[in-house]
Scaffold this motif. Structure first.
Motif, short mmCIF file in Angstrom:
data_model
loop_
_atom_site.label_atom_id
_atom_site.label_comp_id
_atom_site.label_asym_id
_atom_site.label_seq_id
_atom_site.Cartn_x
_atom_site.Cartn_y
_atom_site.Cartn_z
N PRO A 58 -3.71 3.10 -4.47
CA PRO A 58 -4.11 2.07 -3.54
C PRO A 58 -4.53 1.28 -3.28
CG PRO A 58 -3.05 4.48 -3.21
CD PRO A 58 -4.03 4.43 -4.08
N ASN A 95 -10.76 0.67 5.20
CA ASN A 95 -9.45 -0.08 5.65
C ASN A 95 -9.72 -2.17 6.23
OD1 ASN A 95 -6.15 0.15 6.56
ND2 ASN A 95 -7.06 -0.22 8.68
N LYS A 148 -6.97 0.11 -0.85
CA LYS A 148 -7.50 1.13 0.22
C LYS A 148 -8.81 2.00 -1.41
CE LYS A 148 -5.43 2.55 3.33
NZ LYS A 148 -5.27 3.05 4.24
N GLU A 167 0.87 -1.14 0.59
CA GLU A 167 0.02 0.36 -0.10
C GLU A 167 1.07 1.37 -0.07
OE1 GLU A 167 -4.42 1.13 0.70
OE2 GLU A 167 -3.12 -0.19 -0.71
#
Length: 530
Positions: free
Chosen positions: A294, A312, A296, A260
């Motif tokens: 990313p 998350n 997320k 990430e």
């Protein structure tokens, strides 16, 4: 005229032939890299403040010669910047921005922060460079480091400004030519013009070409592409999977946090896919990036009202499911790519548990069983730590205030139906019944059907009476309607029915929340006999 300072006896004088005592440091990195890796795959440079280290021949500066070019030669300057995707705002920040200006399309947040929506998608923070051109920028930029952008005429959207072909005005007639060092047999005698004009851009498009591991780890395994030896991410549960992922040799194992961080700081340093190409069956690297954002951010885009805590936890849980553990594998990375692509295109997925956060939830245990008795379900605490056990959704203060005025069963159904629809689910039309509020919903190209009973919870416990007996079907029909009843009866018979609980929760130790949990225990036992 000021007098010239005298030169101290024994002071060194710098000449073109004198090696510099400072390392040959390239241009500053555009993005911060908290990964202890060199930008764009360059070798690390260590600085000796005492000047005691001995310089190797290969680290000496290469002599440069300036040569004339023909008058008709055009030299176009190359500006190094990250791709525009590096500057996209996270989806959870977009709702806080004001509407675009009706003339410029600029979203003005105060006097110092201006944002624009791009024609190809995404929203970026706007900055002005030294030449008064608009550029995309990061919050951490002292000067804007992104590509130039311009407004699309006649619209409120912007776009990346196309590169200008050729040169205008005065034409440069200078080039740089690298000569051989006397003690460096490996130096090139000259830099090819094509290489000189494109090498800067290749740092962004093909940085993996600098990931040669043969010098650092000559005995390490991996694959070979165009004569370069690459290390690969472990393949995972399928050692014969056709796609492998090459990695920067300075990276070790990729857990969720490490991957990430790479995706959030320099997308070009992520592992790259490779596959054998017939007829020669040689390895070739996929020119497309595996991930554009990313992990997320993918969750936040496709499930836009999930709270930050839930985003998350879902992303971490999805990563572990895909890789069958805490470390990335080639099979796991491919599963994640396939899932994100299915989301984007609306395809059915071969891995439903990876594609739906509701299916990632564990089944919580009810206390109390038996006909005529009530069941009690204790809700997990709403905390940032710990495993995924519940989903929570963000509401605006206006939505909360409006809901709190009545909190009727119909309002609760309407509120939850709106949230589910915005997450991409198809919800059966809620009935006007105010008792035992419930909804039935599903997703297109998705095999599962969801039944959610809704509750207004003060504290952490849900109390629910068991309703079994011949009259339960009639009550269910009043709760969800006849079409929804037929859908859940068929799904229950085919073991495709998922039982959920949700609603509003108020608790003194946590913020007010709209939640969903999974219990997988039907309170209508008569359905088992249908």
């Amino acid at each position: 005229m000021s007098p010239r300072r005298p030169i101290k006896t024994g002071a060194p004088t710098n000449t073109p032939e004198t090696p510099s005592s400072l390392p040959d440091v390239g241009p500053p990195a555009i993005h911060r890299l908290p990964l202890n890796i060199a930008p764009h795959g360059e070798d690390r440079v260590s600085i000796d403040p005492l000047g005691t280290s001995v310089q190797s021949p290969s680290s000496r500066p290469v002599p440069l010669e300036i040569a004339d070019l023909p008058v008709e030669t055009h030299v176009t300057p190359v500006v190094v910047h990250a791709p525009i995707e590096h500057f996209f705002l996270p989806p959870n920040q977009l709702s806080r921005l004001p509407a675009p200006n009706a003339l410029s399309g600029i979203r003005e947040l105060g006097t110092q922060r201006h944002f624009v929506d791009l024609q190809e998608g995404g929203t970026v923070l706007l900055g002005i460079d030294a030449e008064n051109h608009y550029r995309a920028r990061l919050n951490s930029d002292f000067r804007p480091s992104g590509p130039r952008v311009e407004r699309v005429e006649g619209t409120l959207t912007w776009r990346v400004k196309p590169a200008v072909e050729g040169a205008s005005g005065n034409e440069s007639r200078l080039s740089l030519k690298r000569l051989r060092n006397p003690d460096d047999d490996s130096a090139e005698t000259a830099v090819a013009p094509k290489r000189a004009s494109t090498s800067t851009g290749e740092e962004w498009s093909d940085p993996w070409k600098k990931w040669d591991a043969s010098l650092q780890q000559p005995s390490a395994g991996g694959i070979e592409v165009d004569g370069i030896r690459f290390l690969v991410v472990p393949r995972g549960t399928d050692p014969h999977h056709p796609i492998v992922y090459i990695r920067n040799p300075e990276h070790w194992m990729y857990d969720f946090d490490y991957l990430e961080r790479i995706l959030g700081t320099d997308l070009m340093q992520q592992p790259r896919g490779a596959i054998r190409v017939p007829p020669a069956n040689q390895w070739e690297v996929d020119p497309n990036l595996p991930f554009q954002h990313p992990l997320k951010q993918y969750i936040g885009v496709f499930f836009p009202q999930l709270s930050e805590i839930s985003v998350n936890k879902v992303a971490r849980h999805q990563f572990s499911l895909a890789n069958n553990g805490d470390m990335a594998t080639g099979v796991g990375l491919t599963r994640l790519r396939q899932t994100f692509n299915d989301w984007k295109r609306g395809n059915s997925t071969p891995h439903p548990a990876l594609a739906d956060p509701l299916l990632m939830l564990p089944a919580l245990t009810n206390s109390g069983t038996g006909p005529g008795f009530s069941r009690t379900l204790e809700l997990p605490a709403l905390t940032a730590e710990g495993p995924l056990q519940r989903l929570d959704f963000d509401l605006t203060r206006q939505e909360w205030d409006s809901f709190k005025t009545t909190q009727s069963g119909v309002d609760l159904k309407r509120l939850m139906a709106g949230i589910l629809i915005r997450q991409g689910y198809d919800v059966f039309t809620p009935t006007p019944s105010t008792t035992f509020p419930a909804l039935v919903f599903r997703r297109e190209n998705h095999p599962f059907v969801f039944f959610i009973s809704l509750h207004r919870v003060r504290g952490r416990k849900i109390h629910q009476l068991l309703n079994s007996g011949p009259e339960s079907d009639a009550r269910l029909n009043a709760q969800v309607g006849y079409p929804a009843l037929q859908e859940i009866l068929q799904a229950h018979a085919e073991n495709r029915l998922v039982w959920l609980k949700g609603g509003s929760q108020t608790h003194v130790s946590q913020p007010d929340s709209i939640f969903i949990v999974r219990d997988n225990e039907s309170r209508l036992d008569s359905l088992a006999n249908q």
